[in-house]
Design a protein around this motif. Structure first.
Motif, PDB file in Angstrom:
ATOM      1  N   MET A 120     -12.886  -3.927  17.292  1.00 39.05           N
ATOM      2  CA  MET A 120     -12.046  -3.599  18.443  1.00 39.05           C
ATOM      3  C   MET A 120     -10.585  -3.919  18.134  1.00 39.05           C
ATOM      4  SD  MET A 120     -12.471  -4.905  22.383  1.00 39.05           S
ATOM      5  CE  MET A 120     -11.272  -4.441  23.647  1.00 39.05           C
ATOM      6  N   PHE A 121     -10.348  -5.041  17.473  1.00 37.31           N
ATOM      7  CA  PHE A 121      -8.974  -5.388  17.100  1.00 37.31           C
ATOM      8  C   PHE A 121      -8.422  -4.374  16.095  1.00 37.31           C
ATOM      9  CE2 PHE A 121      -5.688  -7.270  14.525  1.00 37.31           C
ATOM     10  CZ  PHE A 121      -4.867  -7.879  15.469  1.00 37.31           C
ATOM     11  N   GLU A 122      -9.233  -3.997  15.121  1.00 38.64           N
ATOM     12  CA  GLU A 122      -8.795  -3.025  14.123  1.00 38.64           C
ATOM     13  C   GLU A 122      -8.466  -1.680  14.773  1.00 38.64           C
ATOM     14  OE1 GLU A 122     -11.283  -4.862  10.310  1.00 38.64           O
ATOM     15  OE2 GLU A 122     -12.202  -3.379  11.643  1.00 38.64           O
ATOM     16  N   GLY A 123      -9.211  -1.324  15.812  1.00 35.89           N
ATOM     17  CA  GLY A 123      -8.912  -0.092  16.534  1.00 35.89           C
ATOM     18  C   GLY A 123      -7.579  -0.172  17.255  1.00 35.89           C
ATOM     19  N   TYR A 124      -7.340  -1.304  17.897  1.00 36.10           N
ATOM     20  CA  TYR A 124      -6.054  -1.520  18.579  1.00 36.10           C
ATOM     21  C   TYR A 124      -4.910  -1.477  17.567  1.00 36.10           C
ATOM     22  CZ  TYR A 124      -2.263  -4.244  20.707  1.00 36.10           C
ATOM     23  OH  TYR A 124      -1.033  -4.677  21.152  1.00 36.10           O
ATOM     24  N   ALA A 125      -5.080  -2.155  16.444  1.00 33.41           N
ATOM     25  CA  ALA A 125      -4.046  -2.163  15.412  1.00 33.41           C
ATOM     26  C   ALA A 125      -3.837  -0.767  14.836  1.00 33.41           C
ATOM     27  CB  ALA A 125      -4.429  -3.137  14.299  1.00 33.41           C
ATOM     28  N   GLY A 126      -4.914  -0.015  14.707  1.00 33.35           N
ATOM     29  CA  GLY A 126      -4.802   1.335  14.171  1.00 33.35           C
ATOM     30  C   GLY A 126      -3.953   2.235  15.041  1.00 33.35           C
ATOM     31  N   ASP A 127      -4.081   2.085  16.359  1.00 33.85           N
ATOM     32  CA  ASP A 127      -3.323   2.919  17.286  1.00 33.85           C
ATOM     33  C   ASP A 127      -1.900   2.430  17.499  1.00 33.85           C
ATOM     34  OD1 ASP A 127      -5.358   4.734  17.713  1.00 33.85           O
ATOM     35  OD2 ASP A 127      -6.174   3.681  19.447  1.00 33.85           O
ATOM     36  N   THR A 128      -1.587   1.229  17.038  1.00 36.40           N
ATOM     37  CA  THR A 128      -0.239   0.684  17.238  1.00 36.40           C
ATOM     38  C   THR A 128       0.474   0.510  15.892  1.00 36.40           C
ATOM     39  OG1 THR A 128      -1.229  -1.544  17.375  1.00 36.40           O
ATOM     40  CG2 THR A 128      -0.778  -0.398  19.452  1.00 36.40           C
ATOM     41  N   GLN A 134       2.403   5.147   9.696  1.00 37.91           N
ATOM     42  CA  GLN A 134       2.116   6.518   9.304  1.00 37.91           C
ATOM     43  C   GLN A 134       3.144   7.491   9.875  1.00 37.91           C
ATOM     44  OE1 GLN A 134       0.300   7.364   7.024  1.00 37.91           O
ATOM     45  NE2 GLN A 134      -0.263   9.508   7.239  1.00 37.91           N
ATOM     46  N   LEU A 135       3.574   7.273  11.114  1.00 42.13           N
ATOM     47  CA  LEU A 135       4.598   8.137  11.701  1.00 42.13           C
ATOM     48  C   LEU A 135       5.923   7.996  10.955  1.00 42.13           C
ATOM     49  CD1 LEU A 135       3.754   7.571  15.468  1.00 42.13           C
ATOM     50  CD2 LEU A 135       3.623   9.760  14.274  1.00 42.13           C
ATOM     51  N   ALA A 136       6.269   6.764  10.590  1.00 46.48           N
ATOM     52  CA  ALA A 136       7.480   6.556   9.793  1.00 46.48           C
ATOM     53  C   ALA A 136       7.366   7.258   8.448  1.00 46.48           C
ATOM     54  CB  ALA A 136       7.726   5.062   9.600  1.00 46.48           C
ATOM     55  N   SER A 137       6.183   7.224   7.860  1.00 46.05           N
ATOM     56  CA  SER A 137       5.963   7.907   6.584  1.00 46.05           C
ATOM     57  C   SER A 137       6.114   9.414   6.732  1.00 46.05           C
ATOM     58  CB  SER A 137       4.562   7.578   6.051  1.00 46.05           C
ATOM     59  OG  SER A 137       4.414   6.194   5.807  1.00 46.05           O
ATOM     60  N   LEU A 138       5.677   9.960   7.861  1.00 42.88           N
ATOM     61  CA  LEU A 138       5.822  11.391   8.106  1.00 42.88           C
ATOM     62  C   LEU A 138       7.288  11.792   8.212  1.00 42.88           C
ATOM     63  CD1 LEU A 138       2.946  11.976  10.688  1.00 42.88           C
ATOM     64  CD2 LEU A 138       3.071  12.915   8.379  1.00 42.88           C
ATOM     65  N   ILE A 139       8.099  10.912   8.766  1.00 45.55           N
ATOM     66  CA  ILE A 139       9.532  11.175   8.832  1.00 45.55           C
ATOM     67  C   ILE A 139      10.131  11.176   7.433  1.00 45.55           C
ATOM     68  CG2 ILE A 139      11.743  10.170   9.561  1.00 45.55           C
ATOM     69  CD1 ILE A 139      10.322   9.225  12.115  1.00 45.55           C
ATOM     70  N   ALA A 146       0.471  11.842   3.822  1.00 40.22           N
ATOM     71  CA  ALA A 146      -0.943  12.228   3.877  1.00 40.22           C
ATOM     72  C   ALA A 146      -1.756  11.515   2.811  1.00 40.22           C
ATOM     73  CB  ALA A 146      -1.068  13.742   3.712  1.00 40.22           C
ATOM     74  N   ASN A 147      -1.153  11.290   1.676  1.00 39.04           N
ATOM     75  CA  ASN A 147      -1.861  10.617   0.576  1.00 39.04           C
ATOM     76  C   ASN A 147      -1.998   9.118   0.790  1.00 39.04           C
ATOM     77  OD1 ASN A 147      -2.038  13.080  -0.805  1.00 39.04           O
ATOM     78  ND2 ASN A 147      -0.055  12.769  -1.807  1.00 39.04           N
ATOM     79  N   CYS A 148      -1.198   8.572   1.686  1.00 42.26           N
ATOM     80  CA  CYS A 148      -1.175   7.109   1.892  1.00 42.26           C
ATOM     81  C   CYS A 148      -1.766   6.700   3.237  1.00 42.26           C
ATOM     82  CB  CYS A 148       0.253   6.590   1.788  1.00 42.26           C
ATOM     83  SG  CYS A 148       0.997   6.773   0.155  1.00 42.26           S
ATOM     84  N   ALA A 149      -2.446   7.609   3.915  1.00 44.56           N
ATOM     85  CA  ALA A 149      -2.936   7.322   5.264  1.00 44.56           C
ATOM     86  C   ALA A 149      -3.867   6.109   5.302  1.00 44.56           C
ATOM     87  CB  ALA A 149      -3.642   8.550   5.837  1.00 44.56           C
ATOM     88  N   GLU A 150      -4.748   5.988   4.313  1.00 42.44           N
ATOM     89  CA  GLU A 150      -5.681   4.856   4.307  1.00 42.44           C
ATOM     90  C   GLU A 150      -4.927   3.539   4.124  1.00 42.44           C
ATOM     91  OE1 GLU A 150      -9.674   3.222   1.975  1.00 42.44           O
ATOM     92  OE2 GLU A 150      -8.917   5.233   1.577  1.00 42.44           O
ATOM     93  N   ARG A 151      -3.918   3.540   3.260  1.00 45.16           N
ATOM     94  CA  ARG A 151      -3.114   2.333   3.082  1.00 45.16           C
ATOM     95  C   ARG A 151      -2.358   1.975   4.356  1.00 45.16           C
ATOM     96  NH1 ARG A 151      -0.190   2.184  -2.811  1.00 45.16           N
ATOM     97  NH2 ARG A 151      -0.428   4.447  -2.815  1.00 45.16           N
ATOM     98  N   ALA A 152      -1.884   2.992   5.063  1.00 43.91           N
ATOM     99  CA  ALA A 152      -1.198   2.732   6.330  1.00 43.91           C
ATOM    100  C   ALA A 152      -2.133   2.046   7.316  1.00 43.91           C
ATOM    101  CB  ALA A 152      -0.664   4.036   6.917  1.00 43.91           C
ATOM    102  N   GLY A 153      -3.399   2.466   7.306  1.00 43.61           N
ATOM    103  CA  GLY A 153      -4.383   1.846   8.197  1.00 43.61           C
ATOM    104  C   GLY A 153      -4.560   0.369   7.907  1.00 43.61           C
ATOM    105  N   HIS A 154      -4.773   0.019   6.656  1.00 42.43           N
ATOM    106  CA  HIS A 154      -4.960  -1.388   6.291  1.00 42.43           C
ATOM    107  C   HIS A 154      -3.673  -2.196   6.507  1.00 42.43           C
ATOM    108  CE1 HIS A 154      -8.953  -0.802   4.787  1.00 42.43           C
ATOM    109  NE2 HIS A 154      -8.573   0.097   3.887  1.00 42.43           N
ATOM    110  N   ALA A 155      -2.533  -1.603   6.164  1.00 42.04           N
ATOM    111  CA  ALA A 155      -1.264  -2.311   6.323  1.00 42.04           C
ATOM    112  C   ALA A 155      -0.998  -2.636   7.791  1.00 42.04           C
ATOM    113  CB  ALA A 155      -0.120  -1.466   5.756  1.00 42.04           C
TER     114      ALA A 155
END
Length: 280
Positions: A120-128, A134-139, A146-155
């Motif tokens: 549940m915490f990981e889900g909250y962190a994922g959405d925040t 990831q949004l900053a990376s898209l900018i 797109a290639n770093c999405a999984e790293r963005a999740g863990h970070a």
């Protein structure tokens, strides 16, 4: 520098100094978008501290929900952050759904409901926090993002853990707790026992275990190797996470009463060193 960007950059300096510095280290042509995104995050993250009751907080979140959905209010043009955010969404084709999920996640901050599990915490962190990276990376570089999405999740999870630890004195004081009940139960505590602050040994064990969750995710980011230079500015704030987690593990009892972040000058050096190495 356009007026809105200058105004929002000055505001970010006061509300989120670390991301302000990260924005300054980003390419000049991407800076306005990052400033808008980070300013938006700072604004919705501090709503709980700005209101006394939940309803005014939900009203503020609804304002931003309407704005990113395209329902502009009459005062939007007079709101530098709102105007710059809308321009950023249009210019960089940011996914509105991610911003709306971020706003929905922030509703949780307005209440004192417990977080039941690590998942549940990981889900909250994922959405925040993860979504913000990831949004900053898209900018910065959509293809590399797109290639770093999984790293963005863990970070983001690692960053959310460190942020929750830093906020423990404030959240404890108002009866709010982000450490999952699953972790508390594992060390022989419940929510009320942690908030009471009396069983220092078990509280320390809970903080250490929670910091360990952050370290697990940070290790996965580091094991993936150097980040692409184009998206590295999006990850710069994550370079400050390791020292927070290390200090929390070393002396967990301190986090309830002391500032455990490195001093500002050291954080600035950590950001620049991370930029050079492309590692967090």
């Amino acid at each position: 520098m356009p007026d809105n960007e200058a105004i929002c950059l000055a505001g970010l300096r006061d509300t989120d100094r670390d991301r302000y510095l990260a924005a300054l280290l980003s390419p000049a042509d991407k800076r306005a978008g990052l400033v808008a995104l980070y300013g938006f995050n700072a604004e919705i993250a501090r709503i709980r501290d700005a209101v006394r009751e939940q309803l005014p907080g939900e009203v503020r979140l609804q304002y931003w929900r309407d704005l990113v959905s395209g329902v502009e209010h009459g005062e939007t043009a007079a709101n530098p952050l709102g105007a710059l955010l809308l321009e950023t969404i249009r210019r960089h084709d940011l996914p509105v759904e991610a911003l709306l999920r971020m706003l929905d996640a922030r509703i949780f901050d307005l209440y004192d409901d417990p977080i039941e599990s690590r998942g549940m915490f990981e889900g909250y962190a994922g959405d925040t926090a993860s979504a913000l990276i990831q949004l900053a990376s898209l900018i910065l570089a959509p293809d590399e993002a797109a290639n770093c999405a999984e790293r963005a999740g863990h970070a983001g999870v690692a960053q959310a853990v460190a942020g929750s630890i830093l906020l423990l004195p404030r959240t404890n004081a108002r009866g709010q707790l982000y450490i999952p009940l699953e972790i508390l139960k594992a060390v022989g505590l419940d929510r009320e026992g942690f908030l009471a602050g009396e069983d220092r040994a078990r509280i320390s064990a809970a903080v250490e275990a929670f910091a360990g969750l952050g370290r697990e995710h940070l290790a996965k980011v580091r094991r993936a190797g150097a980040l692409p230079a184009a998206v590295m500015p999006a990850y710069l704030p994550v370079a400050l996470v390791g020292s927070v987690l290390d200090r929390a593990v070393a002396k967990p009892a301190r986090v309830l009463a002391e500032e455990i972040r490195a001093p500002q000058w050291r954080r600035q050096l950590l950001l620049m060193w991370a930029m050079f190495r492309r590692q967090v």
